[in-house]
Design a protein around this motif. Structure first.
Motif, PDB file in Angstrom:
ATOM      1  N   TRP A 100     -15.781 -27.348  61.122  1.00  0.00           N
ATOM      2  CA  TRP A 100     -15.893 -26.629  59.840  1.00  0.00           C
ATOM      3  C   TRP A 100     -15.161 -27.336  58.703  1.00  0.00           C
ATOM      4  N   CYS A 101     -14.694 -28.567  58.951  1.00  0.00           N
ATOM      5  CA  CYS A 101     -13.887 -29.204  57.893  1.00  0.00           C
ATOM      6  C   CYS A 101     -14.314 -30.643  57.632  1.00  0.00           C
ATOM      7  N   SER A 102     -15.569 -30.972  57.922  1.00  0.00           N
ATOM      8  CA  SER A 102     -16.006 -32.344  57.703  1.00  0.00           C
ATOM      9  C   SER A 102     -16.403 -32.551  56.239  1.00  0.00           C
ATOM     10  N   VAL A 380     -15.080 -24.175  50.110  1.00  0.00           N
ATOM     11  CA  VAL A 380     -14.733 -22.790  50.467  1.00  0.00           C
ATOM     12  C   VAL A 380     -13.272 -22.743  50.939  1.00  0.00           C
ATOM     13  N   PRO A 381     -12.317 -22.550  50.008  1.00  0.00           N
ATOM     14  CA  PRO A 381     -10.905 -22.525  50.396  1.00  0.00           C
ATOM     15  C   PRO A 381     -10.455 -21.099  50.737  1.00  0.00           C
ATOM     16  N   LEU A 382      -9.839 -20.952  51.905  1.00  0.00           N
ATOM     17  CA  LEU A 382      -9.309 -19.652  52.325  1.00  0.00           C
ATOM     18  C   LEU A 382      -7.790 -19.745  52.207  1.00  0.00           C
ATOM     19  N   MET A 383      -7.237 -18.960  51.299  1.00  0.00           N
ATOM     20  CA  MET A 383      -5.833 -19.125  50.941  1.00  0.00           C
ATOM     21  C   MET A 383      -4.908 -18.474  51.972  1.00  0.00           C
ATOM     22  N   VAL A 384      -3.857 -19.222  52.355  1.00  0.00           N
ATOM     23  CA  VAL A 384      -2.870 -18.707  53.309  1.00  0.00           C
ATOM     24  C   VAL A 384      -1.483 -18.667  52.651  1.00  0.00           C
ATOM     25  N   GLY A 385      -1.123 -19.724  51.946  1.00  0.00           N
ATOM     26  CA  GLY A 385       0.118 -19.703  51.173  1.00  0.00           C
ATOM     27  C   GLY A 385       1.363 -20.055  51.956  1.00  0.00           C
ATOM     28  N   ASP A 386       1.195 -20.604  53.144  1.00  0.00           N
ATOM     29  CA  ASP A 386       2.360 -20.955  53.953  1.00  0.00           C
ATOM     30  C   ASP A 386       1.907 -21.967  55.022  1.00  0.00           C
ATOM     31  N   PRO A 387       2.639 -23.095  55.166  1.00  0.00           N
ATOM     32  CA  PRO A 387       2.160 -24.141  56.078  1.00  0.00           C
ATOM     33  C   PRO A 387       2.213 -23.736  57.549  1.00  0.00           C
ATOM     34  N   VAL A 388       3.227 -22.950  57.911  1.00  0.00           N
ATOM     35  CA  VAL A 388       3.374 -22.581  59.326  1.00  0.00           C
ATOM     36  C   VAL A 388       2.233 -21.639  59.730  1.00  0.00           C
ATOM     37  N   ARG A 389       1.971 -20.661  58.864  1.00  0.00           N
ATOM     38  CA  ARG A 389       0.882 -19.717  59.178  1.00  0.00           C
ATOM     39  C   ARG A 389      -0.483 -20.425  59.163  1.00  0.00           C
ATOM     40  N   ALA A 390      -0.648 -21.330  58.208  1.00  0.00           N
ATOM     41  CA  ALA A 390      -1.937 -22.040  58.138  1.00  0.00           C
ATOM     42  C   ALA A 390      -2.177 -22.826  59.427  1.00  0.00           C
ATOM     43  N   LYS A 391      -1.105 -23.459  59.919  1.00  0.00           N
ATOM     44  CA  LYS A 391      -1.231 -24.235  61.169  1.00  0.00           C
ATOM     45  C   LYS A 391      -1.502 -23.307  62.340  1.00  0.00           C
ATOM     46  N   LYS A 392      -0.836 -22.167  62.336  1.00  0.00           N
ATOM     47  CA  LYS A 392      -1.005 -21.200  63.430  1.00  0.00           C
ATOM     48  C   LYS A 392      -2.464 -20.715  63.484  1.00  0.00           C
ATOM     49  N   TYR A 404     -13.024 -25.737  64.704  1.00  0.00           N
ATOM     50  CA  TYR A 404     -12.157 -26.810  64.231  1.00  0.00           C
ATOM     51  C   TYR A 404     -12.086 -26.806  62.711  1.00  0.00           C
ATOM     52  N   VAL A 405     -10.909 -26.420  62.195  1.00  0.00           N
ATOM     53  CA  VAL A 405     -10.643 -26.524  60.757  1.00  0.00           C
ATOM     54  C   VAL A 405      -9.163 -26.839  60.595  1.00  0.00           C
ATOM     55  N   GLN A 406      -8.862 -27.890  59.853  1.00  0.00           N
ATOM     56  CA  GLN A 406      -7.471 -28.318  59.682  1.00  0.00           C
ATOM     57  C   GLN A 406      -6.803 -27.559  58.539  1.00  0.00           C
ATOM     58  N   PRO A 407      -5.496 -27.274  58.670  1.00  0.00           N
ATOM     59  CA  PRO A 407      -4.785 -26.703  57.524  1.00  0.00           C
ATOM     60  C   PRO A 407      -4.604 -27.752  56.430  1.00  0.00           C
ATOM     61  N   GLY A 416       3.109 -23.546  48.791  1.00  0.00           N
ATOM     62  CA  GLY A 416       2.842 -22.135  48.502  1.00  0.00           C
ATOM     63  C   GLY A 416       1.361 -21.847  48.314  1.00  0.00           C
ATOM     64  N   THR A 417       0.536 -22.915  48.279  1.00  0.00           N
ATOM     65  CA  THR A 417      -0.918 -22.693  48.156  1.00  0.00           C
ATOM     66  C   THR A 417      -1.649 -23.295  49.372  1.00  0.00           C
ATOM     67  N   GLU A 418      -0.923 -23.375  50.497  1.00  0.00           N
ATOM     68  CA  GLU A 418      -1.548 -23.918  51.709  1.00  0.00           C
ATOM     69  C   GLU A 418      -2.784 -23.086  52.048  1.00  0.00           C
ATOM     70  N   ARG A 419      -3.749 -23.733  52.652  1.00  0.00           N
ATOM     71  CA  ARG A 419      -5.040 -23.073  52.858  1.00  0.00           C
ATOM     72  C   ARG A 419      -5.793 -23.699  54.023  1.00  0.00           C
ATOM     73  N   LEU A 420      -6.877 -23.037  54.383  1.00  0.00           N
ATOM     74  CA  LEU A 420      -7.872 -23.641  55.265  1.00  0.00           C
ATOM     75  C   LEU A 420      -9.061 -23.942  54.359  1.00  0.00           C
ATOM     76  N   ARG A 421      -9.606 -25.128  54.511  1.00  0.00           N
ATOM     77  CA  ARG A 421     -10.706 -25.524  53.612  1.00  0.00           C
ATOM     78  C   ARG A 421     -11.967 -25.719  54.448  1.00  0.00           C
ATOM     79  N   PHE A 422     -12.919 -24.806  54.244  1.00  0.00           N
ATOM     80  CA  PHE A 422     -14.157 -24.844  55.031  1.00  0.00           C
ATOM     81  C   PHE A 422     -15.236 -25.592  54.259  1.00  0.00           C
ATOM     82  N   THR A 423     -15.988 -26.403  54.990  1.00  0.00           N
ATOM     83  CA  THR A 423     -17.083 -27.135  54.349  1.00  0.00           C
ATOM     84  C   THR A 423     -18.375 -26.878  55.142  1.00  0.00           C
TER      85      THR A 423
END
Ligand code: PLP
Length: 455
Positions: A100-102, A380-392, A404-407, A416-423
């Motif tokens: 989901w992140c290519s 398509v960015p899904l906002m998380v706002g924290d690197p630890v949670r985004a990785k989790k 498969y989607v990388q933080p 503070g604007t960490e996210r998952l970015r879907f493509t």
């Protein structure tokens, strides 16, 4: 002014370099391990500037401490069945995953025409180019592709580089050095490769607020009218998915007699009737002096390029070290790109299907109350706002759902604007989107993350 949370002038593409102690190679050339005389002499207390191992360990520890240490995924895509892939994470053989992140946005890296063109080139002329473009590494494929790209953007000429990063760095640094006293006006969110080029030019720079023509004009007006000026910006900003006001910037360039440079890396192949990018879609290509693009995203292969008038291309070709002193792209890669560019000039099916998939995924996320950024583009960015949670979230998606989607962390986006970015692409099905959305809702519940309230 900030770029990815740092001052633009200090921005470094590598995290936190500013905290790294200076290396004084002039002092000693001994490779100082804990037990080497150089370190023993200095106390080996872990703080010696010659204790290289300790310094490297500390640099990595900083990333772990912030929760943004990167782990590569061990994966193989299934040719002809993208976004399906195999992941080699465990010991029980490969496990199926959905990618989901290519940035192979249109799956052109899998397209039968592209694969066939590369196979044919490999069997016709072999694997590598054999040298730099000037000495041994020029081929008919390179010349053909440059013609094709110049035509794509309505320019006289084009020039290939080994990546989009190198095209930005080599072109911006060389251009500005050729223009005596040049001042570069750079959008504050420009990519690290543009910042590298601007820094390497050693010229004066002014950073304008992101996509803000009023601020750009303020800075242009304050400058000596007689000095050369270059305005550098992107068309689609890949993390927030917003689009530059190209015509407003071109109006200012005309008013203040400045050159314009646009990075269309996330737009070539994707927008415009022939895939010429946002500048084609907005009928602005003729107003821009230099258009830069990649062949590694929507064109599905690898490499970068610029398109401009012949005079500018000839100068970059003749003066840019990043073009002159490196082995040219393999003709096999170039043949693949040629097939992709030619196909996307004629076919809008992939573009349309990709746009539809992006709109559909955004709709599903929105309706599920997931904090999706409502972008005007395919991102398509899904906002998380924290690197630890985004990785989790990313770890759970991979381990439990085969997603498969990388933080995305600092320095790619501000802290503070960490996210998952879907493509999502033309081959992501509605069923895949439904499964992904359900998985995310379950994880959001499990981690007690906040849902967005319905408007
Ligand atoms: N420009 C922008 C805006 C990018 O996002 C990237 C890469 O992601 C590049 C340039 C570099 O392109 P390439 O991956 O071809 O080196």
């Amino acid at each position: 002014m900030t770029w990815n949370g740092q001052s633009h002038s200090e921005a470094r593409p590598v995290a936190n370099c500013s905290q790294t102690p200076p290396f004084n190679r002039g002092a000693a050339y001994t490779k100082s391990r804990e037990d080497s005389p150089a370190v023993r002499d200095r106390g080996a207390n872990g703080t010696s500037p010659l204790n290289y191992d300790h310094i490297f360990d500390q640099a990595i520890q900083r990333l772990h401490g912030e929760g943004r240490y990167r782990v590569f995924i061990d994966i193989l895509r299934n040719k002809g069945a993208f976004p399906n892939a195999r992941c080699f994470a465990g010991h029980n053989g490969p496990k199926p995953v959905t990618v989901w992140c290519s940035n192979d946005y249109l799956s052109m890296g899998q397209h039968p025409k592209v694969v066939a063109a590369m196979e044919e080139a490999l069997h016709d002329v072999g694997a590598g180019s054999g040298g730099t473009r000037n000495i041994g590494g020029n081929t008919h494929y390179h010349i053909d592709l440059e013609r094709e790209l110049a035509d794509l953007h309505g320019k006289e000429s084009a020039l290939l580089f080994t990546s989009g990063y190198v095209s930005n760095d080599a072109t911006l640094s060389t251009l500005a050095r050729l223009l005596p006293g040049c001042v570069i006006f750079s959008d504050e969110l420009n990519h690290a490769s543009m910042i590298a080029g601007i820094r390497n030019s050693n010229c004066e720079k002014r950073i304008f607020r992101h996509n803000d023509p009023a601020h750009l004009e303020e800075l242009l007006a304050a400058e000596d009218p007689s000095v050369p000026k270059l305005i550098a910006f992107e068309s689609v900003y890949s993390m927030d998915g917003d689009v530059a006001p190209i015509h407003a910037f071109c109006d200012l360039a005309e008013k203040y007699n400045a050159l314009t440079y646009i990075d269309e890396v996330h737009a070539v192949g994707m927008y415009g009737a022939r895939g010429g990018g946002i500048s084609e879609r907005d009928e602005a290509a003729h107003r821009i002096d230099i258009i830069e693009g990649t062949m590694g995203k929507a064109f599905g292969v690898m490499g970068g390029y610029i398109a401009a008038d012949t005079r500018i291309i000839d100068c970059i070709r003749s003066y840019a070290p990043g073009f002159i002193f490196t082995t040219s792209l393999s003709p096999v890669l170039v043949a693949g790109v040629l097939a992709a560019v030619r196909h996307l000039k004629e076919s809008s099916a992939e573009r349309d299907a990709q746009q539809a998939a992006a709109a559909e995924l955004k709709r599903r996320f929105r309706e599920a109350g997931l904090p999706v950024l409502d972008t005007a583009t395919h991102i398509v960015p899904l906002m998380v706002g924290d690197p630890v949670r985004a990785k989790k979230i990313s770890d759970i998606l991979l381990a439990e759902y085969g997603v498969y989607v990388q933080p995305i962390n600092f320095p790619t986006v501000p802290r503070g604007t960490e996210r998952l970015r879907f493509t999502p692409g033309p081959t992501h099905t509605e069923e895949m989107m439904a499964e992904l959305t359900a998985a995310l809702v379950e994880i959001w519940d499990r981690l007690e993350l906040e849902f967005r309230k319905a408007a």
